[in-house]
Design a protein around this motif. Structure first.
Motif, PDB file in Angstrom:
ATOM      1  N   ARG A 795     -28.720  12.455  -7.971  1.00 24.87           N
ATOM      2  CA  ARG A 795     -28.358  11.922  -9.238  1.00 24.87           C
ATOM      3  C   ARG A 795     -29.275  10.750  -9.809  1.00 24.87           C
ATOM      4  N   SER A 796     -29.760   9.724  -8.976  1.00 23.98           N
ATOM      5  CA  SER A 796     -30.682   8.821  -9.621  1.00 23.98           C
ATOM      6  C   SER A 796     -31.835   9.348 -10.089  1.00 23.98           C
ATOM      7  N   MET A 797     -32.537  10.302  -9.180  1.00 23.80           N
ATOM      8  CA  MET A 797     -33.949  11.026  -9.718  1.00 23.80           C
ATOM      9  C   MET A 797     -33.680  11.628 -10.913  1.00 23.80           C
ATOM     10  N   VAL A 798     -32.657  12.422 -11.046  1.00 20.61           N
ATOM     11  CA  VAL A 798     -32.408  13.077 -12.353  1.00 20.61           C
ATOM     12  C   VAL A 798     -32.256  12.160 -13.599  1.00 20.61           C
ATOM     13  N   ASP A 799     -31.590  11.006 -13.247  1.00 21.75           N
ATOM     14  CA  ASP A 799     -31.343  10.034 -14.424  1.00 21.75           C
ATOM     15  C   ASP A 799     -32.586   9.224 -14.669  1.00 21.75           C
ATOM     16  N   VAL A 800     -33.657   9.036 -13.726  1.00 22.45           N
ATOM     17  CA  VAL A 800     -34.690   8.239 -14.038  1.00 22.45           C
ATOM     18  C   VAL A 800     -35.699   9.177 -14.684  1.00 22.45           C
ATOM     19  N   ALA A 801     -35.681  10.293 -14.339  1.00 20.66           N
ATOM     20  CA  ALA A 801     -36.513  11.412 -14.752  1.00 20.66           C
ATOM     21  C   ALA A 801     -36.243  11.660 -16.289  1.00 20.66           C
ATOM     22  N   HIS A 802     -34.948  11.838 -16.426  1.00 22.39           N
ATOM     23  CA  HIS A 802     -34.645  12.063 -18.010  1.00 22.39           C
ATOM     24  C   HIS A 802     -34.938  11.053 -18.795  1.00 22.39           C
ATOM     25  N   SER A 803     -34.853   9.714 -18.350  1.00 21.05           N
ATOM     26  CA  SER A 803     -34.831   8.477 -19.047  1.00 21.05           C
ATOM     27  C   SER A 803     -36.386   8.445 -19.575  1.00 21.05           C
ATOM     28  N   LEU A 804     -37.439   8.763 -18.715  1.00 22.75           N
ATOM     29  CA  LEU A 804     -38.874   8.877 -18.755  1.00 22.75           C
ATOM     30  C   LEU A 804     -39.014  10.377 -19.616  1.00 22.75           C
ATOM     31  N   GLY A 805     -38.235  11.103 -19.984  1.00 18.95           N
ATOM     32  CA  GLY A 805     -38.588  12.118 -20.824  1.00 18.95           C
ATOM     33  C   GLY A 805     -39.340  13.467 -19.894  1.00 18.95           C
ATOM     34  N   LYS A 806     -38.797  13.505 -18.818  1.00 19.08           N
ATOM     35  CA  LYS A 806     -39.213  14.561 -17.842  1.00 19.08           C
ATOM     36  C   LYS A 806     -38.154  15.519 -17.580  1.00 19.08           C
ATOM     37  N   ARG A 807     -38.749  16.741 -17.198  1.00 26.47           N
ATOM     38  CA  ARG A 807     -37.670  17.819 -16.865  1.00 26.47           C
ATOM     39  C   ARG A 807     -37.609  17.841 -15.193  1.00 26.47           C
ATOM     40  N   VAL A 808     -36.556  18.352 -14.905  1.00 33.61           N
ATOM     41  CA  VAL A 808     -36.121  18.234 -13.484  1.00 33.61           C
ATOM     42  C   VAL A 808     -35.993  19.644 -12.873  1.00 33.61           C
ATOM     43  N   VAL A 809     -36.588  19.809 -11.796  1.00 36.37           N
ATOM     44  CA  VAL A 809     -36.328  21.169 -10.879  1.00 36.37           C
ATOM     45  C   VAL A 809     -35.851  20.848  -9.698  1.00 36.37           C
ATOM     46  N   ALA A 810     -34.791  21.590  -9.065  1.00 31.27           N
ATOM     47  CA  ALA A 810     -34.183  21.345  -7.974  1.00 31.27           C
ATOM     48  C   ALA A 810     -34.677  22.880  -6.956  1.00 31.27           C
ATOM     49  N   GLU A 811     -35.304  22.476  -6.071  1.00 31.83           N
ATOM     50  CA  GLU A 811     -35.882  23.372  -4.983  1.00 31.83           C
ATOM     51  C   GLU A 811     -34.712  23.606  -3.932  1.00 31.83           C
ATOM     52  N   PHE A 812     -34.877  24.876  -3.327  1.00 33.86           N
ATOM     53  CA  PHE A 812     -34.004  25.237  -2.297  1.00 33.86           C
ATOM     54  C   PHE A 812     -32.518  25.263  -2.633  1.00 33.86           C
ATOM     55  N   VAL A 813     -32.277  25.843  -3.682  1.00 38.27           N
ATOM     56  CA  VAL A 813     -30.795  26.016  -4.141  1.00 38.27           C
ATOM     57  C   VAL A 813     -30.619  27.397  -3.617  1.00 38.27           C
ATOM     58  N   CYS A 814     -29.755  27.240  -2.419  1.00 34.85           N
ATOM     59  CA  CYS A 814     -29.594  28.367  -1.728  1.00 34.85           C
ATOM     60  C   CYS A 814     -28.145  29.061  -1.668  1.00 34.85           C
ATOM     61  N   SER A 815     -27.231  28.276  -2.417  1.00 34.29           N
ATOM     62  CA  SER A 815     -25.868  28.708  -2.344  1.00 34.29           C
ATOM     63  C   SER A 815     -25.152  28.320  -3.675  1.00 34.29           C
ATOM     64  N   GLU A 816     -24.206  29.145  -4.164  1.00 30.34           N
ATOM     65  CA  GLU A 816     -23.495  28.483  -5.357  1.00 30.34           C
ATOM     66  C   GLU A 816     -23.019  27.319  -5.512  1.00 30.34           C
ATOM     67  N   GLU A 817     -22.416  26.880  -4.241  1.00 26.90           N
ATOM     68  CA  GLU A 817     -22.003  25.530  -4.260  1.00 26.90           C
ATOM     69  C   GLU A 817     -23.164  24.564  -4.611  1.00 26.90           C
ATOM     70  N   ILE A 818     -24.469  24.611  -3.989  1.00 24.38           N
ATOM     71  CA  ILE A 818     -25.123  23.872  -4.380  1.00 24.38           C
ATOM     72  C   ILE A 818     -25.861  23.958  -5.773  1.00 24.38           C
ATOM     73  N   PHE A 819     -25.961  25.208  -6.222  1.00 26.86           N
ATOM     74  CA  PHE A 819     -26.009  25.393  -7.748  1.00 26.86           C
ATOM     75  C   PHE A 819     -25.173  24.757  -8.634  1.00 26.86           C
ATOM     76  N   ASN A 820     -23.836  24.712  -8.477  1.00 23.79           N
ATOM     77  CA  ASN A 820     -23.054  24.057  -9.267  1.00 23.79           C
ATOM     78  C   ASN A 820     -23.101  22.648  -9.355  1.00 23.79           C
TER      79      ASN A 820
END
Length: 878
Positions: A795-820
Motif C-alpha cells: 500500500r505504501s509503495m502504491v501511494d508513493v508511486a502515485h504521488s510521484l505520477g507513476k503507474r504501478v504493476v503488481a507481479e505474481f498475481v496468481c489467485s483471485e484473492e490476490i487480484f482483489n
C-alpha cells in the motif's frame, strides 16, 4: 488503449536535481606539497587536486579561502565561517571539533637528519645526550617529544626555519612528516638530502575535515572520496605531488660543460693577446660562475688528463665517490674501481688517445658505460659514466659525467624479484610456480615418486575486506602466509622443504608443493595446515578474527603430469570443496570438471543459438485493472535446442553474464520484440511490449545508436517499447543509471523499474529516476492474503508511486484473492498466472480474443508452446 506514463514527465522536469551546493574550504596558504598559492593567487597542491576530484563526484562547488596559519584555519572552521579543510591530519584533539572523512593517505612522521651526518639511529639514542631535535609548533613532533622529557629540543614557528638550522648544524635532527619535509628541503636547495632514521615514529592519517554541524556534507564527501581512492585518478595526482627525484640528462650536462670550457678557452686566448691584465678580474668572475654551475649539477662532473688522473671535480662527484675534491685529485679514477672494470676503463681511455680518433673509437658503447666504484667505506656503487675528449692548447683532456644509478639498479633487481614473487607476502607467485614445479616434476618423474599440490583458500575473505577494509584484508593475507611458512618449517612432515614450496596463487589462494608425497601424505599435511590456521585467531585492527580455510588436492601422477594440469585440477578440487560447504579437504575427481564443462557447453550453445535463431519470445499479458483490457505484454526469452526441448533462462543467463554474452542475448530480444511490434503494426492492434535489460547495458553508449537505427529501419514508434531495469542494477551506480534512463527516454521509449522494493533505499532513491512505471517485486505480492507487513508495504509503495505520477504493476498475481487485494490498493496493472500464462503474441493478435476473455481475470489458460524452429523463423519475419 496504450499504457501511458501519466504525469511522470512533468515530475521529471520539475524535480530535476539542483546545480550543487557551494562549500567554503579554508587552508594555510603555504604548506607544500599539500597547499600552495600560485603567482596568480590560485590554490594548488595535492590536497586541492584531491578536493576538486571529490567535489566533482559529490556534485558540490568549492570556494577556496587561503589563510596565514593553521590556527586561523581552525578558528574559521569552528566559527562556521568555513565548511571544510581539504586535507588535515587526523588527531584526537581535532576530532573534538570536526568530522573527518575516510583517510586520503597516511603521512609517516620520522626522525630526519642530513645524509652522512647521522650519529644516532633512533629517538632512544637521544635521551640524555647533547643532541638537539627541532620541532615545529602545533605539529606532531611537539606531542612526540612531550613524552620524551630527556631529549633536548628547540621549537620553531615554521618548518623552513628548522631546516635552515639543520643545514647549519645548529640542531642535529628534526621530527616532522617525512614527504613534506623532504620536498621543502629540495625547494630550499639544502646541501645534502634529508634521510629518515629507522622506522616511522608515527603515521598520521590525513582526511577531509568537515564542520561538525554538517553531517550530511561529511557523508557525501566521504562517499565521493571512496570512489576517488579506488580510481586511477588518485594515483596520477599522488605521483604528481610526491614524485621520485629525477636526475639531469648526463649528455646535456656534458655538452653544457664542454661548451662552457670552449667558451672559456676562446676568452682566454683573446684576453691573453689583448687586454689580459685589465680583464683578469672579470675572468675570475666568469670562472666562479662556471664553478657555481658545476657545483649545483645533480651529476658528478670530472676532468681527467690523458692518464686518467682527476684534475677537477664538482660537489656532486665528491658525494658520489665519498671523497672530498682534494683526495679525488690525488687518484686516478681507475684506482677507484674493481680491477676488472679499472682495466676496461683504461682501455676506453686508450681508444680515445690517438692522433686521429676513428668513429669506432668514439662509439656510443665507449662514451656511455656502467661501472662500479668503491666508496671510502669500501661499498661498491653502480655509476654510469659519460666520457668525451677535448683539447685545450693542443693538450688532451677528458670530461666525465658520473651518475649514481645504485637506486635504479636496486629498483630493477626488485622489479625482477617481483616478476616471480608476490609483492605483498614475498612468496613465489604463479610465474615462479611454473619454473619450480617443472623442476620438481622432472625429479619426480625421473625417480618415479609422487608429488602433491595443495590449493588453499581463505574462507570469508570478502566479509573480512568489507569489515576491515583492504588494508585489514592484506594484513590477514600476510599473517596467513607467515603461519603457512611456520607450519612448513616446523612440521616433521614438511621439514625437508623450504619456502620455495609455498606459492601465492592470487587473491586469497595459496599453493603448497609437496615432493615425494602421495594422497595419504597430502591428506595429513592438509590436516596439519588447517589445524595450524584454526588453532588461534588472527590480529586484525586490534580485533581477534578466527580464520578457516579449505584445501583442494591434486597429485602426480594420479591427477596430472604437468604444472598447468596440477594447478588447474587442485583449483577445481578447491572449488568443489567450497561449493559443498561440508568438507574442508577435497581430492580432485573427474566430476569436479563437469560443472565447468557444462558452462563451456552453454557458451557454445548461446553463440550457436544466436546464429541459428534458437532464441524465441513468449509474451505474458499485463492487465489494466480498471478497464479489464490487455494491450501490453512482457517479452520472455526462451531457448529451443536441436531436440526441440525448450530451456528457461535460469539455465543459461548466469553463464551468459559470466562470459560476457548477455549483451548479445539482450540485443536479440530487442530485435525480436521490435520485429513483432513492426509485424503487427498494420493489424489495428495498439499493443506495446516490455523488455528486460541486464545491468551490463547501463553505461553502454553504443546501445542508443543501435536502437535508433533499428527503430528507423523498422519504422516503429519507440513509445510502444518499455525497457525494464531492475532496482538493484540501478542502485549499483545512481549517476550511470540516471544517464541511461535519460538517454532511453530521449529516444521516445518508456522505462519501468523492475523488482521494486528489493533495494536498500527504494523510496529515497525513487525521485532520482524519471521512470514511468514501477513493478512491485513478487516477493511482496505472493503472501498478501497472509501477511499484514506485506500489505502495509505494498500500500505504501502504491501511494508513493502515485504521488510521484507513476503507474504501478503488481507481479505474481496468481489467485483471485490476490487480484482483489491489489485492485483494492489502487494498483494500475496486474501480471501473473491468474491473468494469463505466457503466450505467443501472434496467436492472440490473429484470434483477437484475449482482451475480451480477460475482462474476467483467470479464465485464460492458453498454452505457450514453441513451434519448430523453421516455423518460428517464418513467423518472426512477418
Amino acid at each position: 488503449m496504450t499504457w501511458q506514463a501519466g504525469a511522470s514527465d512533468e515530475v521529471a522536469e520539475n524535480g530535476s536535481a539542483d546545480a550543487g551546493e557551494t562549500v567554503v574550504a579554508v587552508f594555510p596558504e603555504r604548506f607544500p606539497p599539500i597547499y600552495n598559492i600560485t603567482v596568480n593567487n590560485l590554490p594548488t597542491g595535492f590536497g586541492i587536486e584531491i578536493m576538486e576530484e571529490v567535489a566533482s563526484r559529490a556534485g558540490v562547488r568549492v570556494e577556496y579561502v587561503p589563510v596565514s596559519s593553521w590556527e586561523e584555519a581552525f578558528a574559521q572552521l569552528k566559527s562556521g565561517r568555513a565548511d571544510i579543510i581539504p586535507n588535515l591530519g587526523v588527531t584526537e584533539k581535532r576530532e573534538a571539533f570536526v568530522t573527518f572523512t575516510r583517510p586520503i593517505n597516511k603521512i609517516p612522521v620520522s626522525l630526519l637528519v642530513l645524509e652522512d651526518r647521522g650519529l644516532f639511529e633512533d629517538l632512544s639514542d637521544l635521551r640524555g645526550s647533547r643532541y638537539i631535535v627541532g620541532v615545529v609548533r602545533n605539529n606532531v613532533g611537539v606531542s612526540i617529544l612531550n613524552r620524551e622529557p630527556a631529549i633536548r629540543r628547540h621549537e620553531y614557528p615554521h618548518l623552513a626555519d628548522a631546516l635552515l638550522d639543520l643545514a647549519t648544524d645548529k640542531i642535529d635532527a628534526i621530527i616532522y612528516p617525512t614527504p613534506i619535509a623532504k620536498q621543502l628541503a629540495r625547494s630550499l636547495r639544502l646541501k645534502g638530502h634529508l634521510q629518515a632514521l629507522g622506522k616511522p615514529i608515527r603515521e598520521i592519517p590525513r582526511a577531509i575535515a568537515v564542520n561538525r554541524q554538517q553531517p550530511e556534507l561529511a557523508k557525501k564527501l566521504d562517499k565521493a572520496l571512496q570512489e576517488v581512492l579506488a580510481s586511477e585518478v588518485y594515483g596520477t595526482i599522488h605521483s604528481h605531488w610526491y614524485p621520485e627525484p629525477v636526475f639531469w640528462d648526463h649528455r646535456r650536462v656534458a655538452y653544457l660543460v664542454l661548451t662552457l670550457l670552449i667558451l672559456g678557452g676562446l676568452a682566454y686566448g683573446y684576453f691573453r693577446f689583448s687586454i689580459l691584465q685589465r680583464m683578469n678580474k672579470k675572468l675570475e668572475t666568469a670562472n666562479a660562475f662556471v664553478n657555481s654551475v658545476l657545483d649545483i649539477s645533480a651529476e658528478g662532473i670530472l676532468t681527467l688528463n690523458r692518464n686518467g688522473m682527476v684534475l677537477t671535480a664538482n660537489k656532486a662527484a665528491e658525494e658520489i665517490f665519498g671523497r672530498d675534491k682534494a683526495s679525488l685529485v690525488e687518484y686516478g679514477i681507475a684506482s677507484l674501481m674493481p680491477e676488472v672494470e679499472a682495466h676496461e676503463f683504461s682501455k676506453v681511455l686508450e681508444s680515445f688517445d690517438s692522433e686521429e680518433p676513428t668513429n669506432k673509437s668514439h662509439s656510443i658503447e665507449d662514451k656511455f658505460r656502467e661501472y662500479r666504484i668503491k666508496s671510502r667505506d669500501g661499498r661498491l656503487r653502480s655509476v654510469r659514466i659519460a666520457l668525451d675528449m677535448t683539447r685545450v692548447e693542443g693538450v688532451r683532456y677528458f670530461i666525465c659525467t658520473v651518475q649514481d644509478i645504485s637506486q635504479l639498479r636496486e629498483a630493477q633487481q626488485l622489479a625482477d624479484f617481483y616478476i616471480t614473487h608476490d609483492p605483498l607476502t614475498g612468496l613465489i607467485n604463479q610465474n615462479g610456480f611454473s619454473v619450480i614445479m617443472e623442476s620438481l616434476l622432472s625429479q619426480s618423474k625421473r625417480h618415479k615418486r609422487h608429488l602433491s599440490c595443495l590449493h588453499i583458500d581463505i574462507d570469508r575473505m570478502h566479509a573480512i575486506n568489507n569489515a576491515y577494509g583492504h588494508s585489514g584484508g592484506d594484513e590477514v593475507l600476510v599473517q596467513f602466509s607467515m603461519r603457512l611458512e611456520e607450519t612448513i618449517r616446523t612440521s616433521d612432515l614438511l621439514a625437508a622443504y623450504d619456502n620455495n614450496m609455498l606459492v601465492r596463487a592470487g587473491g586469497n589462494r595459496f599453493v603448497i608443493i609437496l615432493p615425494e608425497t602421495d594422497q595419504t601424505g597430502a591428506h595429513g599435511a592438509a590436516k596439519r595446515i588447517i589445524s595450524a590456521i584454526e588453532e588461534e585467531p588472527f590480529d586484525v585492527d586490534q580485533d581477534k578474527v578466527n580464520i578457516t580455510c579449505k584445501v583442494g588436492v591434486a597429485t602426480y601422477p594420479d591427477h596430472g603430469a604437468t604444472p598447468a594440469e596440477l594447478l588447474a585440477r587442485s583449483e577445481a578440487a578447491l572449488r568443489s570443496a567450497k561449493v559443498s560447504g561440508r568438507q574442508t579437504i577435497h581430492f580432485y575427481a573427474k566430476e569436479d570438471d563437469e560443472g565447468e564443462r557444462n558452462r563451456e557447453v552453454w557458451v557454445d550453445r548461446i553463440i550457436t543459438g544466436i546464429r541459428e535463431d534458437r532464441f524465441f519470445l513468449l509474451f505474458q499479458p499485463i492487465l489494466e485493472i480498471q478497464s479489464g483490457k490487455v494491450t501490453h505484454y512482457e517479452a520472455l526469452m526462451r531457448y529451443q535446442g536441436p531436440d526441440d526441448k525448450v530451456v528457461l533462462p535460469g539455465e543459461f543467463i548466469p553463464v551468459a553474464e559470466k562470459y560476457g554474452l548477455i549483451k548479445k542475448i539482450d540485443r536479440r530480444v530487442m530485435e525480436l520484440a521490435i520485429s513483432h511490434l513492426a509485424g503487427h503494426d498494420g493489424t489495428g492492434s495498439d499493443i506495446s511490449i516490455s523488455i528486460n535489460l541486464s545491468g551490463t547495458n547501463i553505461g553502454d553508449p553504443e546501445l542508443f545508436e543501435w536502437l535508433e537505427a533499428l527503430f528507423e529501419e523498422q519504422q516503429l514508434d519507440p513509445g510502444r517499447l518499455v525497457f525494464e531495469i531492475t532496482e538493484t542494477a540501478s542502485l549499483h551506480s545512481i549517476s550511470a543509471a540516471r544517464s541511461f534512463i535519460d538517454s532511453i527516454k530521449a529516444l521516445g521509449c518508456r522505462i519501468a523499474l523492475d523488482d521494486f522494493g528489493t533495494g536498500l533505499s527504494s523510496f529515497s532513491y525513487l525521485r532520482n529516476f524519471p521512470v514511468d512505471i514501477l513493478k512491485i517485486d513478487g516477493s511482496f505480492i505472493r503472501n498478501l492474503p497472509n501477511s499484514e507487513e506485506d500489505r502495509v508495504m505494498v500500500r505504501s509503495m502504491v501511494d508513493v508511486a502515485h504521488s510521484l505520477g507513476k503507474r504501478v504493476v503488481a507481479e505474481f498475481v496468481c489467485s483471485e484473492e490476490i487480484f482483489n487485494i491489489v485492485k483494492t490498493f489502487g494498483v494500475d496493472y496486474a501480471q501473473g498466472y491468474f491473468i494469463s500464462e505466457p503466450i505467443e503474441l501472434g496467436a492472440f493478435v490473429e484470434s483477437n480474443s484475449l482482451s475480451s476473455s480477460l475482462t474476467r481475470p483467470g479464465r485464460n489458460k492458453k498454452g505457450a508452446v514453441r513451434p519448430p524452429v523453421s516455423q518460428s523463423r517464418k513467423r518472426n519475419r512477418h
